[in-house]
Design a protein around this motif. Structure first.
Motif, mmCIF file in Angstrom:
data_model
loop_
_atom_site.group_PDB
_atom_site.id
_atom_site.type_symbol
_atom_site.label_atom_id
_atom_site.label_comp_id
_atom_site.label_asym_id
_atom_site.label_seq_id
_atom_site.Cartn_x
_atom_site.Cartn_y
_atom_site.Cartn_z
ATOM 1 N N UNK A 1 0.861 -0.943 0.102
ATOM 2 C CA UNK A 1 -0.002 -0.040 -0.292
ATOM 3 C C UNK A 1 0.980 1.340 -0.083
ATOM 4 N N UNK A 2 0.990 2.213 -1.106
ATOM 5 C CA UNK A 2 1.945 3.209 -1.291
ATOM 6 C C UNK A 2 3.077 2.797 -1.428
ATOM 7 N N UNK A 3 3.511 1.973 -1.408
ATOM 8 C CA UNK A 3 4.932 1.306 -1.468
ATOM 9 C C UNK A 3 5.694 0.654 0.197
ATOM 10 N N UNK A 4 4.467 0.759 0.918
ATOM 11 C CA UNK A 4 5.033 -0.636 1.945
ATOM 12 C C UNK A 4 4.695 -1.635 1.701
ATOM 13 N N UNK A 5 5.087 -2.683 2.940
ATOM 14 C CA UNK A 5 4.667 -3.859 2.738
ATOM 15 C C UNK A 5 4.195 -4.902 3.759
ATOM 16 N N UNK A 6 2.532 -4.556 3.643
ATOM 17 C CA UNK A 6 2.407 -5.502 5.416
ATOM 18 C C UNK A 6 1.867 -6.536 4.413
ATOM 19 N N UNK A 7 2.296 -7.579 5.526
ATOM 20 C CA UNK A 7 2.374 -8.824 6.049
ATOM 21 C C UNK A 7 0.762 -8.752 6.024
ATOM 22 N N UNK A 8 -0.273 -10.398 5.413
ATOM 23 C CA UNK A 8 -0.949 -10.533 5.349
ATOM 24 C C UNK A 8 -1.797 -11.759 5.352
ATOM 25 N N UNK A 9 -1.502 -11.986 7.514
ATOM 26 C CA UNK A 9 -2.180 -12.773 8.140
ATOM 27 C C UNK A 9 -2.828 -12.613 9.211
ATOM 28 N N UNK A 10 -3.218 -13.768 10.363
ATOM 29 C CA UNK A 10 -4.435 -13.600 10.969
ATOM 30 C C UNK A 10 -2.858 -12.655 12.126
ATOM 31 N N UNK A 11 -3.805 -12.025 13.167
ATOM 32 C CA UNK A 11 -2.890 -11.848 14.389
ATOM 33 C C UNK A 11 -2.743 -13.355 15.472
ATOM 34 N N UNK A 12 -3.453 -14.035 14.872
ATOM 35 C CA UNK A 12 -3.148 -15.561 15.982
ATOM 36 C C UNK A 12 -1.643 -16.007 15.298
ATOM 37 N N UNK A 13 -1.653 -15.919 14.030
ATOM 38 C CA UNK A 13 -0.780 -16.150 12.837
ATOM 39 C C UNK A 13 0.220 -15.725 12.925
ATOM 40 N N UNK B 1 -1.829 7.347 8.608
ATOM 41 C CA UNK B 1 -0.405 8.461 8.710
ATOM 42 C C UNK B 1 0.763 7.734 8.631
ATOM 43 N N UNK B 2 1.200 6.926 9.104
ATOM 44 C CA UNK B 2 2.419 6.844 9.194
ATOM 45 C C UNK B 2 2.316 6.680 7.123
ATOM 46 N N UNK B 3 1.918 5.396 6.956
ATOM 47 C CA UNK B 3 1.985 5.546 5.137
ATOM 48 C C UNK B 3 2.122 6.580 4.583
ATOM 49 N N UNK B 4 1.473 7.558 5.335
ATOM 50 C CA UNK B 4 1.508 9.132 4.606
ATOM 51 C C UNK B 4 2.445 10.086 4.754
ATOM 52 N N UNK B 5 3.075 9.844 6.086
ATOM 53 C CA UNK B 5 4.371 10.031 6.354
ATOM 54 C C UNK B 5 5.816 9.903 5.575
ATOM 55 N N UNK B 6 5.879 8.406 4.751
ATOM 56 C CA UNK B 6 6.006 7.456 4.219
ATOM 57 C C UNK B 6 6.361 7.968 3.240
ATOM 58 N N UNK B 7 4.948 8.224 2.981
ATOM 59 C CA UNK B 7 5.161 8.569 1.014
ATOM 60 C C UNK B 7 4.924 10.052 1.131
ATOM 61 N N UNK B 8 5.830 10.947 1.797
ATOM 62 C CA UNK B 8 6.133 12.034 1.815
ATOM 63 C C UNK B 8 7.866 11.953 2.113
ATOM 64 N N UNK B 9 8.377 10.990 3.279
ATOM 65 C CA UNK B 9 9.418 11.019 3.381
ATOM 66 C C UNK B 9 10.035 9.700 2.477
ATOM 67 N N UNK B 10 10.435 10.105 1.360
ATOM 68 C CA UNK B 10 11.902 8.613 1.130
ATOM 69 C C UNK B 10 12.354 8.083 2.575
ATOM 70 N N UNK B 11 13.565 9.004 2.920
ATOM 71 C CA UNK B 11 13.944 7.957 4.100
ATOM 72 C C UNK B 11 13.572 6.750 5.191
ATOM 73 N N UNK B 12 12.121 7.707 5.326
ATOM 74 C CA UNK B 12 11.495 7.104 6.946
ATOM 75 C C UNK B 12 10.793 6.020 5.228
ATOM 76 N N UNK B 13 10.373 5.711 4.456
ATOM 77 C CA UNK B 13 9.859 5.236 3.793
ATOM 78 C C UNK B 13 10.882 3.716 3.509
#
Length: 247
Positions: free
Chosen positions: A12-24, A47-59
């Motif tokens: 999502x907007x360059x950020x890779x999120x894990x795709x599993x259940x909380x339990x797993x 908020x964090x995703x948008x901050x990363x979107x605006x700040x490549x170092x943080x991304x």
């Protein structure tokens, strides 16, 4: 992201999120802690995703983490809009509580960095009472300019888990700089110390189930309303990502 669960990440907007259940996910993290594998977990909301979107170092910093979890219903909605649904929202606070509970049951150790001095003192008392089997390796409030002594203490005590609650981007930057200090879990968890100590009240269960924690927080703290302004911008970027992919 240098580590994956069995499920493919959802970007999502360059950020890779894990795709599993909380339990797993908790099973994966507990196994890594038990094996003393150095692990950096980012709990990200819009908020964090948008901050990363605006700040490549943080991304780039977030992308270097071992796991990024969807801490925020906005991330789940964004994934759905992109037709790459995420199985479950995994809040940083729930993960934090579950790991403290597991740590207490298995005599693990944890170090806590963040929050105001009076909150971190209260945190020690709450953790001792609620999680008696957990070893508190050390604590430090979030109001520091020199990190040297904190890192020396973390190296000396070698905790299984380090929780940093200084808010983004500071907590992730702190973790990236120092994660080699101990071969355990490092996780940024925002205002979780305030919630655990009762300094800030978490939304009632019904609000949580309806995914309206954000609204509850705004009602309780009207000054947070300005932070909501990031949501329309975030959703607009999601729409742009969706239709850019289709071309």
């Amino acid at each position: 992201m240098s580590s994956q669960t069995d499920q493919k990440a959802v970007t999502i907007l360059g950020i890779p999120f894990i795709n599993c259940t909380r339990s797993d996910f908790e099973t994966t993290i507990i196994n890594r802690i038990t094996q003393r594998q150095n692990t950096f977990v980012v709990t990200a909301n819009p908020e964090i995703v948008m901050y990363a979107h605006a700040h490549p170092d943080y991304a780039a910093l977030i992308q270097s983490a071992d796991y990024v979890v969807a801490d925020g219903i906005g991330i789940v909605i964004g994934a759905r809009l992109l037709k790459t649904p995420i199985k479950e929202r995994i809040t940083g606070y729930d993960l934090f509580e579950d790991l403290l509970d597991w740590g207490s049951q298995h005599q693990k150790s944890a170090y806590f960095v963040g929050a105001k001095p009076q909150v971190i003192q209260k945190l020690r008392d709450v953790v001792k009472k609620r999680y008696p089997g957990l070893v508190i390796s050390g604590t430090h409030d979030g109001y520091f300019t020199d990190e040297t002594e904190i890192i020396k203490d973390i190296k000396r005590t070698d905790p299984n888990m380090v929780f940093v609650a200084t808010g983004y981007p500071k907590q992730e930057q702190f973790i990236q700089r120092h994660r080699t200090a101990t071969s355990g879990l490092w996780m940024g968890i925002g205002g979780s110390f305030d919630v655990l100590t009762g300094t800030v009240k978490r939304a009632p269960a019904t609000w949580q189930q309806l995914h309206l924690e954000w609204l509850y927080r705004v009602i309780k703290e009207p000054t947070r309303i300005s932070r909501l302004m990031v949501l329309p911008k975030y959703l607009w970027q999601i729409v742009r990502q969706k239709y850019t992919k289709k071309r």
